[in-house]
Write a protein that holds these residues in place. Structure first.
Motif, PDB file in Angstrom:
ATOM      1  N   GLY A   1      68.313   9.142  30.721  1.00  0.00           N
ATOM      2  CA  GLY A   1      69.025   7.996  31.369  1.00  0.00           C
ATOM      3  C   GLY A   1      68.359   7.706  32.511  1.00  0.00           C
ATOM      4  N   ALA A   2      68.013   6.110  33.142  1.00  0.00           N
ATOM      5  CA  ALA A   2      67.724   6.239  34.284  1.00  0.00           C
ATOM      6  C   ALA A   2      69.543   4.409  34.639  1.00  0.00           C
ATOM      7  N   GLY A   3      70.669   5.107  34.547  1.00  0.00           N
ATOM      8  CA  GLY A   3      71.244   4.198  34.912  1.00  0.00           C
ATOM      9  C   GLY A   3      71.986   4.326  36.197  1.00  0.00           C
ATOM     10  N   GLY A   4      73.166   4.186  35.939  1.00  0.00           N
ATOM     11  CA  GLY A   4      73.860   4.711  36.915  1.00  0.00           C
ATOM     12  C   GLY A   4      74.086   5.818  37.604  1.00  0.00           C
ATOM     13  N   LEU A   5      74.121   6.789  36.872  1.00  0.00           N
ATOM     14  CA  LEU A   5      73.694   8.166  38.105  1.00  0.00           C
ATOM     15  C   LEU A   5      72.291   8.437  37.620  1.00  0.00           C
TER      16      LEU A   5
ATOM     17  N   ILE B   1      63.329   8.523  31.433  1.00  0.00           N
ATOM     18  CA  ILE B   1      63.112   8.461  30.614  1.00  0.00           C
ATOM     19  C   ILE B   1      64.334   7.549  29.660  1.00  0.00           C
ATOM     20  N   ASP B   2      64.488   6.519  29.352  1.00  0.00           N
ATOM     21  CA  ASP B   2      65.000   6.027  29.263  1.00  0.00           C
ATOM     22  C   ASP B   2      64.612   4.535  28.063  1.00  0.00           C
ATOM     23  N   PRO B   3      65.378   4.424  27.559  1.00  0.00           N
ATOM     24  CA  PRO B   3      65.102   3.034  26.950  1.00  0.00           C
ATOM     25  C   PRO B   3      64.534   1.979  26.869  1.00  0.00           C
ATOM     26  N   LEU B   4      65.699   1.380  27.833  1.00  0.00           N
ATOM     27  CA  LEU B   4      65.277  -0.464  28.526  1.00  0.00           C
ATOM     28  C   LEU B   4      63.620  -0.223  29.791  1.00  0.00           C
ATOM     29  N   PRO B   5      62.885  -1.902  29.296  1.00  0.00           N
ATOM     30  CA  PRO B   5      61.885  -0.886  29.930  1.00  0.00           C
ATOM     31  C   PRO B   5      61.906  -1.587  31.048  1.00  0.00           C
ATOM     32  N   ALA B   6      63.301  -2.066  31.765  1.00  0.00           N
ATOM     33  CA  ALA B   6      64.476  -2.869  32.978  1.00  0.00           C
ATOM     34  C   ALA B   6      63.966  -1.651  33.629  1.00  0.00           C
ATOM     35  N   ALA B   7      65.130  -0.192  33.031  1.00  0.00           N
ATOM     36  CA  ALA B   7      65.546   0.950  33.539  1.00  0.00           C
ATOM     37  C   ALA B   7      64.078   1.216  34.097  1.00  0.00           C
ATOM     38  N   ARG B   8      63.168   1.615  33.558  1.00  0.00           N
ATOM     39  CA  ARG B   8      61.588   2.411  33.380  1.00  0.00           C
ATOM     40  C   ARG B   8      61.307   1.956  34.847  1.00  0.00           C
TER      41      ARG B   8
ATOM     42  N   ALA C   1      57.461   7.308  34.435  1.00  0.00           N
ATOM     43  CA  ALA C   1      58.652   6.321  33.501  1.00  0.00           C
ATOM     44  C   ALA C   1      58.036   6.517  31.444  1.00  0.00           C
ATOM     45  N   LEU C   2      58.980   6.962  30.218  1.00  0.00           N
ATOM     46  CA  LEU C   2      57.948   7.560  29.474  1.00  0.00           C
ATOM     47  C   LEU C   2      59.999   5.842  28.194  1.00  0.00           C
ATOM     48  N   ASP C   3      58.791   5.451  27.251  1.00  0.00           N
ATOM     49  CA  ASP C   3      60.543   6.027  26.603  1.00  0.00           C
ATOM     50  C   ASP C   3      60.996   6.596  25.425  1.00  0.00           C
ATOM     51  N   PRO C   4      62.473   7.035  25.550  1.00  0.00           N
ATOM     52  CA  PRO C   4      62.495   7.981  24.108  1.00  0.00           C
ATOM     53  C   PRO C   4      62.253   7.218  23.130  1.00  0.00           C
ATOM     54  N   GLY C   5      61.820   6.363  22.670  1.00  0.00           N
ATOM     55  CA  GLY C   5      61.604   5.608  20.970  1.00  0.00           C
ATOM     56  C   GLY C   5      59.804   6.553  20.932  1.00  0.00           C
ATOM     57  N   ALA C   6      59.227   6.586  21.564  1.00  0.00           N
ATOM     58  CA  ALA C   6      57.711   6.893  21.123  1.00  0.00           C
ATOM     59  C   ALA C   6      58.103   8.979  20.413  1.00  0.00           C
ATOM     60  N   GLU C   7      57.134   8.229  19.700  1.00  0.00           N
ATOM     61  CA  GLU C   7      57.273   8.872  18.779  1.00  0.00           C
ATOM     62  C   GLU C   7      55.957  10.421  19.417  1.00  0.00           C
ATOM     63  N   ASP C   8      55.342  10.788  20.442  1.00  0.00           N
ATOM     64  CA  ASP C   8      54.968  11.811  21.006  1.00  0.00           C
ATOM     65  C   ASP C   8      55.639  11.340  22.476  1.00  0.00           C
ATOM     66  N   LEU C   9      56.819  11.432  22.570  1.00  0.00           N
ATOM     67  CA  LEU C   9      57.836  11.760  23.673  1.00  0.00           C
ATOM     68  C   LEU C   9      57.698  13.096  24.506  1.00  0.00           C
ATOM     69  N   VAL C  10      57.234  14.175  23.223  1.00  0.00           N
ATOM     70  CA  VAL C  10      57.322  16.112  24.255  1.00  0.00           C
ATOM     71  C   VAL C  10      56.145  15.381  24.792  1.00  0.00           C
ATOM     72  N   THR C  11      55.176  15.445  24.189  1.00  0.00           N
ATOM     73  CA  THR C  11      53.250  15.710  24.333  1.00  0.00           C
ATOM     74  C   THR C  11      53.295  14.816  25.267  1.00  0.00           C
ATOM     75  N   GLN C  12      54.111  13.534  25.888  1.00  0.00           N
ATOM     76  CA  GLN C  12      53.915  13.170  26.934  1.00  0.00           C
ATOM     77  C   GLN C  12      54.512  13.557  28.502  1.00  0.00           C
ATOM     78  N   VAL C  13      55.687  14.045  28.317  1.00  0.00           N
ATOM     79  CA  VAL C  13      56.244  14.336  29.026  1.00  0.00           C
ATOM     80  C   VAL C  13      55.721  16.191  29.254  1.00  0.00           C
ATOM     81  N   ARG C  14      54.805  16.638  28.243  1.00  0.00           N
ATOM     82  CA  ARG C  14      54.155  17.827  28.646  1.00  0.00           C
ATOM     83  C   ARG C  14      52.483  17.866  28.546  1.00  0.00           C
TER      84      ARG C  14
END
Length: 348
Positions: A176-180, A199-206, A217-230
């Motif tokens: 969540g890359a919003g206000g906080l 990690i944020d679903p909005l391209p502008a926020a990323r 900056a990653l999209d949480p909707g990606a099926e391999d998100l955890v792999t990308q983080v690792r």
């Protein structure tokens, strides 16, 4: 001065929010009256309006706004000489109750009150502030940036430096890359976290997260998100996963992406239950769960000190200025994320 002023008021029973004329408040002996120059619009304000947040022990109607900056305009009769008319200040987002045993012993108050929740806040032309909640600000710090330091900046700052105690070279991910979350990325860069993953679903926020200091900056909707983080952490996972989204799916991803002994830090608020699907693995890896809420007075003071020496700046955090009379429009814009704001600010 006029006897009435504009204020953004919430009727807690009907959940109706509107800007209306109310009497200009008179300070008590230990209070000052602030001519409000800027007041931040926070998701917590929206949650108060829609009833998601409904704290007990509050008045039937209240002026919203816990992020407030302005000039001292009137003094109560017992205000000490160090406070003066015209002084530029930001206000702590809350205050101690002043009555419990801990307050009497000058310890941390467990019953602290929040501005704009338990008592009238700063969505108004004038606001009252107990003298111990004033934080002087330097001349070069604009009021709009000063206003958002309490909460929008101090909450992630406290979560990172006090609750998590992140050290240089430790890895961190922010859901969540919003206000906080956007300010969390700034603070993580300041303390030397590496790498910083947003990690944020909005391209502008990323894109904004990268501009604020994220390494990835990653999209949480990606099926391999955890792999990308690792992959971003050389296969190890993150030492700290910060949930600023308050969403169950984000917390599930965060737990799965933790390194051994890594911690999930809960900052985003939600009434939904918390669950860990595989507690055996969580325990075997010695993972930790840390709850966090708000900040302490010293955190605001530390942040103001860093802005005074220009270690931090928040000009890119101000997404728009809206007249106090149009506060309902600000609420609508934030609720619908129009323009993907970090912080909208109400001005006179």
């Amino acid at each position: 001065m006029t006897e009435t002023m504009l204020a953004g008021r919430l009727d807690r029973k009907t959940r109706r929010f509107q800007v209306e004329e109310v009497p200009v408040p008179t300070p008590e002996p230990d209070e000052v009256r602030i001519a409000v120059a800027a007041a931040g619009v926070c998701l917590s304000d929206l949650h108060l309006i829609d009833g998601t947040l409904n704290p007990r022990g509050t008045a039937s109607a209240v002026t919203l706004g816990h992020e407030v900056a302005g000039r001292v305009e009137a003094l109560g009769e017992a205000v000490p000489p160090g406070v003066h008319i015209g002084q530029r200040v930001t206000l702590q987002a809350g205050q101690s109750c002043g009555r419990c045993d801990d307050c009497i012993r000058r310890q941390t108050c467990p019953r602290s009150l929040t501005r704009g929740v338990h008592y009238d806040g700063g969505w108004a032309e004038y606001a009252l502030a107990r003298v111990d909640t004033l934080v002087p600000i330097p001349e070069h710090l604009p009021f709009d940036q000063a206003a958002i330091i309490p909460d929008a900046v101090s909450t992630p700052y406290a979560a990172i430096t006090a609750t998590a105690q992140v050290r240089p070279a430790q890895s961190a991910a922010v859901w969540g890359a919003g206000g906080l979350g956007a300010h969390a990325i700034q603070v993580l860069k300041l303390v030397g976290a590496a790498p910083i993953i947003a990690i944020d679903p909005l391209p502008a926020a990323r894109r904004r997260a990268l501009a604020f200091g994220a390494d990835v900056a990653l999209d949480p909707g990606a099926e391999d998100l955890v792999t990308q983080v690792r992959d971003a952490t050389a296969g190890r996972g993150v030492d700290y996963a910060f949930d600023f989204a308050g969403v169950a799916a984000a917390r599930d991803q965060a737990v799965a992406a933790l390194a051994p002994a890594g911690a999930l830090v809960l900052v985003g608020l939600t009434p939904e239950p918390l669950s860990i699907s595989d507690s055996t693995t969580f325990c075997a890896r010695k993972n930790r769960l840390l709850g966090h809420y708000g900040s302490a007075p010293q955190h605001v003071e530390e942040l103001v000190a860093m802005t005074a020496t220009r270690r931090l700046g928040f000009s890119d955090s101000i997404s728009g200025h809206i007249k106090l009379a149009d506060a309902e429009d600000a609420v609508h814009r934030l609720a619908h994320k129009s323009g993907d704001p970090v912080r909208l600010v109400l001005v006179p």
